[in-house]
Design a protein around this motif. Structure first.
Motif, PDB file in Angstrom:
ATOM      1  N   VAL A   1       0.875  -1.179   0.000  1.00  0.00           N
ATOM      2  CA  VAL A   1       0.000   0.000   0.000  1.00  0.00           C
ATOM      3  C   VAL A   1       0.909   1.224   0.000  1.00  0.00           C
ATOM      4  CG1 VAL A   1      -1.803   1.268   1.209  1.00  0.00           C
ATOM      5  CG2 VAL A   1      -1.804  -1.233   1.240  1.00  0.00           C
TER       6      VAL A   1
ATOM      7  N   THR B   1      -1.315  -0.933  -4.488  1.00  0.00           N
ATOM      8  CA  THR B   1      -2.450  -0.087  -4.099  1.00  0.00           C
ATOM      9  C   THR B   1      -1.924   1.299  -3.761  1.00  0.00           C
ATOM     10  OG1 THR B   1      -3.701  -1.969  -3.248  1.00  0.00           O
ATOM     11  CG2 THR B   1      -4.339   0.209  -2.477  1.00  0.00           C
TER      12      THR B   1
ATOM     13  N   ASP C   1     -15.054  -1.536  -6.636  1.00  0.00           N
ATOM     14  CA  ASP C   1     -13.655  -1.150  -6.785  1.00  0.00           C
ATOM     15  C   ASP C   1     -13.569   0.328  -7.143  1.00  0.00           C
ATOM     16  OD1 ASP C   1     -14.496  -1.035  -9.372  1.00  0.00           O
ATOM     17  OD2 ASP C   1     -13.177  -2.613 -10.132  1.00  0.00           O
TER      18      ASP C   1
ATOM     19  N   LEU D   1      -6.015   0.609  -7.290  1.00  0.00           N
ATOM     20  CA  LEU D   1      -5.161  -0.566  -7.480  1.00  0.00           C
ATOM     21  C   LEU D   1      -4.563  -0.494  -8.877  1.00  0.00           C
ATOM     22  CD1 LEU D   1      -4.148  -3.287  -6.351  1.00  0.00           C
ATOM     23  CD2 LEU D   1      -6.109  -4.354  -7.476  1.00  0.00           C
TER      24      LEU D   1
ATOM     25  N   ALA E   1      -6.279  -4.616  -0.516  1.00  0.00           N
ATOM     26  CA  ALA E   1      -7.234  -4.137  -1.517  1.00  0.00           C
ATOM     27  C   ALA E   1      -7.977  -2.915  -0.985  1.00  0.00           C
ATOM     28  CB  ALA E   1      -8.222  -5.237  -1.882  1.00  0.00           C
TER      29      ALA E   1
ATOM     30  N   ILE F   1      -9.338   0.058   3.343  1.00  0.00           N
ATOM     31  CA  ILE F   1      -8.143  -0.714   3.018  1.00  0.00           C
ATOM     32  C   ILE F   1      -8.163  -1.971   3.890  1.00  0.00           C
ATOM     33  CG2 ILE F   1      -5.623  -0.796   3.162  1.00  0.00           C
ATOM     34  CD1 ILE F   1      -6.466   0.848   0.884  1.00  0.00           C
TER      35      ILE F   1
END
Length: 710
Positions: free
Chosen positions: A166, A215, A385, A205, A398, A359
């Motif tokens: 991330v 990400t 998303d 992403l 994600a 997250i």
């Protein structure tokens, strides 16, 4: 002796009249213990006479019996007690209570252990039983069991799987952060941002050509969004610090470095805008040395990549450096078990309701999961998303949008999965109870401190009056406070001090948080009070307009809309709607409105001066009016303005003119060098040699001293 003789004579007459009756009377044990045939008068005398106390005789002391005070048994009673409950409280049986109610108006035949007694009969039973009663406490403080949700213990290393990093892109405003991210994922997000600056946290992403996934979090660079940058740094693994090669290190660059150090996150420096003619990447790296960012060229461990986000130069090298650092960090997570994550952003959507950007840090989020964040909970209905597509699940690292919240949670909250909806309600109720308990403790502490200060003041006040009696103290206190009682200020609902009540509405929770942080930095309360009536997420509502109209306030909206009916309602009720899409313009308008509430500064501007040459009287009707003959030395005299009479260094009079003449004509103005006659309104003491000044009062608007820092 006379009494004794009378008694003896009476006894003799009785003996002669009826001797048998006298014998029966004397046979009583009280007068003569034994029967005897002796004459009546020979019976030994055992009676004492109380007519006189013989000298030397000691009166017998009466022994008084002192009843020992017995401690009565105390019975705790309450209203609507049953007979069985009362008997148990008295440590007696049912029959005892029935016996105590004998000879009362209670119907004993209808009594049973579950019968409810009135308050008077409860007291009557306790009193008749020789006991005393006390009322039970209305509420007993009981410690509630902690039902909060907690993180799971650390996972077994064998169950951990590699996860994408991330990465948060941080830096100064307009240094190309969003453009860099657009180039990485080949989109045009920057065109949708108002004013060309990012005002939200964006989570995306990105999949590289080599197959690796990253990400990215794009944080605002504007000075107002410090809390968002801090939240992004706390939820990330790597920070990409974007610095423009032509500008160098700026204020928000330094602040981003501090957030990264506080969160203990490694940094990669992306020197952007290297394609510009005045770009100097080496100067940027040298400026970073002052903030403990040592690049590899200078012997440090921080990677620095020269990029051009606009042209797309060297972006692959930046992605490879990010992937390499992620491999060194060995980022892993447990994809199974209960979900744990962090809320990055929170907003309200018209069709979806409360929506959060999340997250995932642990576990796999799926539809139907029950989540808890702060004092809110959700049963996941949909997952989206960054492109708005529905996804079925989201693993570690994600970034997804979660729909299904009962109430909107705050950004930055920890996200935890629980077993059921009932468990989620227990957790939220416990957290609300804990927050209320903390507020009560704070209020109780404030009350105790105030009581302590009051007691100290009271003791100081009484220290000098201890030697006086209470009457003298009362007299002294009355004399001391007599003037205070006479000049007691009346209670007023509205204050005379300038005040600006405002309502703040934003599109997402982070924007509202940022605006509240800006308002918290307000330090000009001595000029104008700034009160926040209400704040929230969503468009302007009718309740907002009504509340603002009640308190004569304004509504400030950031990236929100107001329908036509709401605008018409606000116009009818006189409520200003100040809607903006760029935050610094909203703050500028707030400063302007605060400045408009301040009283204007009154300044004087001298228009002209004249010297009195002579005094004479003019007859108007039956009155004689003194008139001063003057010559204008500077500027001009205007009858419509104010005048001041100066004698030496003192101001003798100030006011307006009743007449201004040039020769015999009434005029409005007299210019420099001209002679005129004037008479002051209500003032006749004008002497030769005095100076008359004509001046104008000008109102200069004041500006608030508040500086939010941008």
């Amino acid at each position: 002796m006379n009494v004794m003789s009378s008694v003896v004579r009476g006894a003799r007459r009785l003996a002669h009249a009826d001797p048998a009756l006298l014998n029966n009377f004397l046979s009583l044990p009280l007068l003569c213990p034994a029967r005897s045939s002796a004459p009546v008068l020979t019976c030994p005398q055992s009676r004492r006479f109380a007519s006189k106390q013989v000298k030397g005789y000691k009166k017998e002391k009466k022994t008084q019996k002192v009843k020992s005070k017995e401690d009565k048994q105390e019975v705790e009673i309450r209203q609507t007690m049953t007979v069985a409950a009362l008997a148990k409280a008295m440590n007696k049986d049912f029959d005892h209570v029935v016996e105590a109610l004998l000879n009362t108006a209670v119907d004993l035949d209808s009594l049973d252990p579950d019968s409810v007694l009135d308050e008077r009969w409860i007291k009557e039973v306790v009193t008749r039983s020789g006991m005393k009663f006390r009322w039970a406490k209305l509420s007993e403080s009981r410690e509630r069991a902690n039902k909060d949700a907690r993180r799971r213990p650390p996972a077994d290393p064998s169950s951990l799987k590699p996860r994408p990093p991330v990465v948060t892109i941080m830096g100064h405003v307009d240094h190309g952060k969003t453009t860099l991210l657009d180039s990485l994922r080949k989109s045009q997000i920057i065109s949708t941002e108002a004013g060309g600056i990012t005002q939200h946290i964006g989570a995306f992403l990105v999949q590289l050509p080599t197959g690796e996934k990253i990400t990215f979090l794009d944080t605002p660079g504007h000075a107002a969004f410090s809390s968002m940058r801090a939240r992004g740094a706390n939820a990330t693994d790597i920070v990409v610090l974007v610095v423009a090669a032509d500008d160098g290190v700026m204020n928000q660059t330094v602040e981003s470095i501090q957030h990264a150090k506080k969160a203990k996150v490694p940094v990669i420096v992306a020197v952007n805008k290297c394609d510009k003619p005045h770009a100097d990447p080496q100067r940027v790296k040298q400026e970073l040395l002052a903030h403990d960012i040592v690049c590899e060229e200078f012997g440090g461990d921080v990677q620095s990549i020269h990029v051009s986000a606009l042209k797309g130069d060297n972006l692959l090298a930046l992605a490879e450096a990010t992937v390499a650092l992620a491999e060194v960090l060995e980022l892993k997570a447990e994809p199974t078990g209960a979900v744990e994550g962090r809320i990055i952003e929170s907003r309200t959507d018209k069709g979806k309701g409360p929506v959060t950007t999340v997250i995932i840090q642990r576990g796999t989020l799926k539809r139907g999961c029950v989540l808890v964040a702060g004092k809110s909970w959700a049963k996941v209905r949909f997952l989206f998303d960054e492109n708005g597509r529905v996804v079925t699940e989201a693993g570690p690292s994600a970034a997804v949008e979660v729909v299904g919240w009962k109430e909107q949670p705050s950004a930055g909250e920890l996200l935890l999965e629980v077993e059921s909806e009932q468990r989620a309600r227990e957790v939220t109720e416990w957290r609300s109870y804990e927050e209320e308990l903390q507020k009560l403790q704070e209020e109780q502490g404030a009350i105790e401190n105030k009581q302590k200060l009051h007691l100290e003041e009271y003791r100081k006040e009484r220290a000098g009056l201890e030697h006086l009696t209470w009457r003298q103290r009362k007299r002294v206190k009355y004399k001391a406070n007599r003037t205070q009682y006479a000049t007691r200020p009346s209670e007023k609902i509205q204050s005379d001090e300038p005040c600006l009540p405002i309502i703040i509405k934003g599109d997402v929770d982070g924007s509202v948080e940022t605006l509240l942080n800006i308002v918290d930095s307000y330090e000009a309360e001595q000029q104008c009070q700034l009160d926040v009536l209400h704040f929230g997420v969503g468009d302007i509502s009718e309740n907002d307009v009504n509340m603002a109209a009640t308190f004569t306030g304004s509504i400030y909206g950031f990236n929100v809309a107001a329908s036509k009916s709401i605008q018409q309602l606000a116009e009818r009720r006189g409520v200003p709607l100040r809607l903006h899409k760029v935050i610094y313009r909203l703050v500028d308008e707030l400063k302007d409105e605060l400045s408009s509430k301040l009283p204007a500064i009154v300044s004087e501007s001298v228009i002209g001066e004249a010297t009195v040459l002579a005094m004479f009287d003019v007859t108007v009707g039956k009155k004689k009016i003194p008139v001063a003959g003057c010559r204008v030395q500077k500027g001009q005299l205007d009858q419509r303005l104010k005048f001041r009479l100066i004698r030496g260094r003192d101001t003798v009079w100030e006011g307006s003119l009743s007449a201004l003449k040039h020769h015999k004509d009434d005029v409005q103005t007299v210019k420099v060098g001209m002679e005129c006659g004037l008479s002051a309104d209500g003032h006749g003491d004008i002497r030769t040699g005095d100076v008359i000044v004509c001046f104008e009062e000008v109102d200069t608007p004041r500006v608030t001293s508040w500086d939010p820092g941008f």
